[in-house]
Enzyme design. Structure first.
Site, short mmCIF file in Angstrom:
data_model
loop_
_atom_site.label_atom_id
_atom_site.label_comp_id
_atom_site.label_asym_id
_atom_site.label_seq_id
_atom_site.Cartn_x
_atom_site.Cartn_y
_atom_site.Cartn_z
N SER A 126 14.03 -31.14 14.04
CA SER A 126 12.59 -31.94 14.48
C SER A 126 12.63 -32.85 15.33
O SER A 126 13.89 -33.66 15.53
CB SER A 126 12.28 -32.01 13.51
OG SER A 126 10.82 -32.89 13.21
N TYR A 155 14.17 -36.44 5.41
CA TYR A 155 13.85 -35.36 6.30
C TYR A 155 14.37 -35.56 7.53
O TYR A 155 15.53 -34.58 8.09
CB TYR A 155 12.43 -35.43 6.17
CG TYR A 155 11.77 -34.01 6.70
CD1 TYR A 155 11.79 -32.19 6.74
CD2 TYR A 155 11.21 -33.72 8.39
CE1 TYR A 155 11.64 -31.50 7.71
CE2 TYR A 155 11.09 -33.47 8.71
CZ TYR A 155 11.03 -31.35 8.36
OH TYR A 155 10.33 -30.56 9.64
N LYS A 208 17.40 -33.91 9.35
CA LYS A 208 17.10 -33.01 10.93
C LYS A 208 17.85 -33.83 12.08
O LYS A 208 18.77 -32.87 12.60
CB LYS A 208 15.45 -32.93 11.13
CG LYS A 208 14.34 -32.38 9.81
CD LYS A 208 14.87 -30.75 10.26
CE LYS A 208 13.57 -29.74 9.75
NZ LYS A 208 14.14 -28.16 9.59
N1 LIG Z 1 5.23 -27.14 11.50
C1 LIG Z 1 5.23 -28.46 11.90
O1 LIG Z 1 4.88 -29.42 11.97
C2 LIG Z 1 7.27 -29.18 12.15
C3 LIG Z 1 7.41 -30.16 13.09
C4 LIG Z 1 8.90 -30.02 13.15
C5 LIG Z 1 9.85 -29.07 12.69
N2 LIG Z 1 9.12 -27.97 11.71
C6 LIG Z 1 11.04 -27.45 11.56
O2 LIG Z 1 10.01 -26.05 11.48
C7 LIG Z 1 10.60 -25.56 10.83
C8 LIG Z 1 9.53 -24.45 10.01
O3 LIG Z 1 8.83 -24.62 9.97
P1 LIG Z 1 7.11 -24.14 9.80
O4 LIG Z 1 5.96 -25.34 10.29
O5 LIG Z 1 7.12 -23.06 10.21
O6 LIG Z 1 7.37 -24.39 7.69
P2 LIG Z 1 6.30 -22.55 6.78
O7 LIG Z 1 6.00 -23.50 6.00
O8 LIG Z 1 5.27 -22.45 7.71
O9 LIG Z 1 7.71 -22.10 6.87
C9 LIG Z 1 9.32 -22.35 6.64
C10 LIG Z 1 9.27 -20.78 6.27
O10 LIG Z 1 10.48 -21.70 5.35
C11 LIG Z 1 10.75 -20.70 4.64
N3 LIG Z 1 11.50 -21.36 3.29
C12 LIG Z 1 11.46 -22.77 2.39
N4 LIG Z 1 12.54 -22.63 1.78
C13 LIG Z 1 13.88 -21.62 2.24
C14 LIG Z 1 14.24 -21.75 1.31
N5 LIG Z 1 14.60 -22.48 0.12
N6 LIG Z 1 15.27 -20.41 1.52
C15 LIG Z 1 14.89 -19.22 2.40
N7 LIG Z 1 13.63 -19.42 3.32
C16 LIG Z 1 12.92 -20.39 2.91
C17 LIG Z 1 9.33 -19.89 3.38
O11 LIG Z 1 9.61 -19.66 2.50
C18 LIG Z 1 8.77 -20.29 4.43
O12 LIG Z 1 8.57 -18.32 5.24
C19 LIG Z 1 11.36 -25.97 10.06
O13 LIG Z 1 12.52 -25.61 9.91
C20 LIG Z 1 10.68 -26.95 10.07
O14 LIG Z 1 11.59 -28.44 9.48
C21 LIG Z 1 7.85 -28.25 11.21
#
Ligand SMILES: NC(=O)c1ccc[n+]([C@@H]2O[C@H](COP(=O)([O-])OP(=O)(O)OC[C@H]3O[C@@H](n4cnc5c(N)ncnc54)[C@H](O)[C@@H]3O)[C@@H](O)[C@H]2O)c1
Length: 245
Positions: A138, A151, A155
């Site tokens: 991230s 977090y 990251k």
């Molecule tokens: N959305 C944002 O703004 C953003 C920004 C920076 C980084 N990220 C990173 O991108 C990645 C995806 O995030 P997203 O926004 O698509 O989130 P999201 O919540 O839409 O999807 C995350 C998925 O991970 C699964 N998950 C959670 N805990 C888990 C576990 N213990 N074991 C297996 N699966 C698990 C959830 O069930 C879900 O399907 C993450 O690593 C997040 O930290 C997201």
């Protein structure tokens, strides 16, 4: 980019960025294993995506689940060519209000889980002297993020892990890289309190959230043959939010 004949594990693929990544790899010819805590949703999405996509349950925060997942994945597809560690979790809250159980979950899901799954799937790649690993970190891990202090630490950890592993694995022709999304339009971001959401979006030069597919394309690039000479690198996909020299 062509992934015909490639078996690809995408964690966190029942939702958001992971789901978009699973779809993008499938459309490029890959055989995707959707690995998610939400097993029912992952199964449903695998069915919807169709082609050769399958779902295998995974709780990345639990050692036994990682071990069972790795065995099952190898049993079902034989070998894994690409590992995309996308699953992640967090919650916006002032650091001073966090409790220790929250820290444990944040570190287990965002840092130690991907480390352990990588360890479980790496031996096959080392034996074959080929493979690619893409970790989704991230921009919080590069420049910090308000209300996401631990977090951000987890990251950052995955960025350092990716670089160290890239150095160790170069001799096996295994590439390890990192994609850093900025705020992205997913269910995870939808849970951010409104007052923080506006601040996050105002800080982005392009003044909009990323679409999940825009992050997926960067993951796919690092996993592709076109990125064969790129390893240990960190790419922000964040509308210009983070410009790091
Ligand atoms: N959305 C944002 O703004 C953003 C920004 C920076 C980084 N990220 C990173 O991108 C990645 C995806 O995030 P997203 O926004 O698509 O989130 P999201 O919540 O839409 O999807 C995350 C998925 O991970 C699964 N998950 C959670 N805990 C888990 C576990 N213990 N074991 C297996 N699966 C698990 C959830 O069930 C879900 O399907 C993450 O690593 C997040 O930290 C997201």
């Amino acid at each position: 980019m062509n992934f015909l004949g490639k078996n690809i594990v995408v964690t966190g693929s029942a939702s958001g960025i992971g789901l978009a990544t699973a779809e993008a790899f499938t459309n490029a010819g890959g055989r995707v294993i959707l690995a998610d805590l939400n097993a029912d949703k992952a199964r449903e999405e695998a069915k919807r995506i169709g082609k050769s996509a399958i779902a295998i349950p995974l709780d990345i925060s639990k050692d036994d689940s990682i071990a069972v997942f790795a065995l099952e994945a190898l049993k079902q597809v034989g070998e894994i060519h690409v590992l995309a560690n996308v699953a992640g979790w967090g919650k916006v809250q002032p650091f001073i209000e966090n409790d220790a159980a929250f820290w444990d979950s944040v570190v287990d899901i965002n840092f130690l889980g991907p480390v352990k799954l990588t360890r479980a799937l790496l031996p096959g790649m080392m034996e074959r002297r080929s493979g690619t690993i893409v970790n989704v970190s991230s921009d919080a891990g590069r420049v910090g993020s308000l209300g996401e202090t631990v977090y951000s630490g987890a990251k950052s950890g995955i960025i350092g892990f990716s670089k160290g592993l890239a150095r160790e694995m170069a001799r096996y022709s295994i590439n390890v890289n990192c994609v850093c999304p900025g705020p992205t339009d997913t269910p995870l971001f939808a849970r951010v309190p409104e007052k923080y959401k506006d601040a996050f979006i105002r800080a982005i030069p392009m003044r909009r959230l990323a679409k999940p597919a825009e992050i997926a394309h960067a993951v796919m690039f690092f996993a592709s043959g076109e990125a064969g000479y790129i390893t240990g690198q960190v790419l922000s996909v964040s509308g210009g939010l983070t410009m790091v020299g």
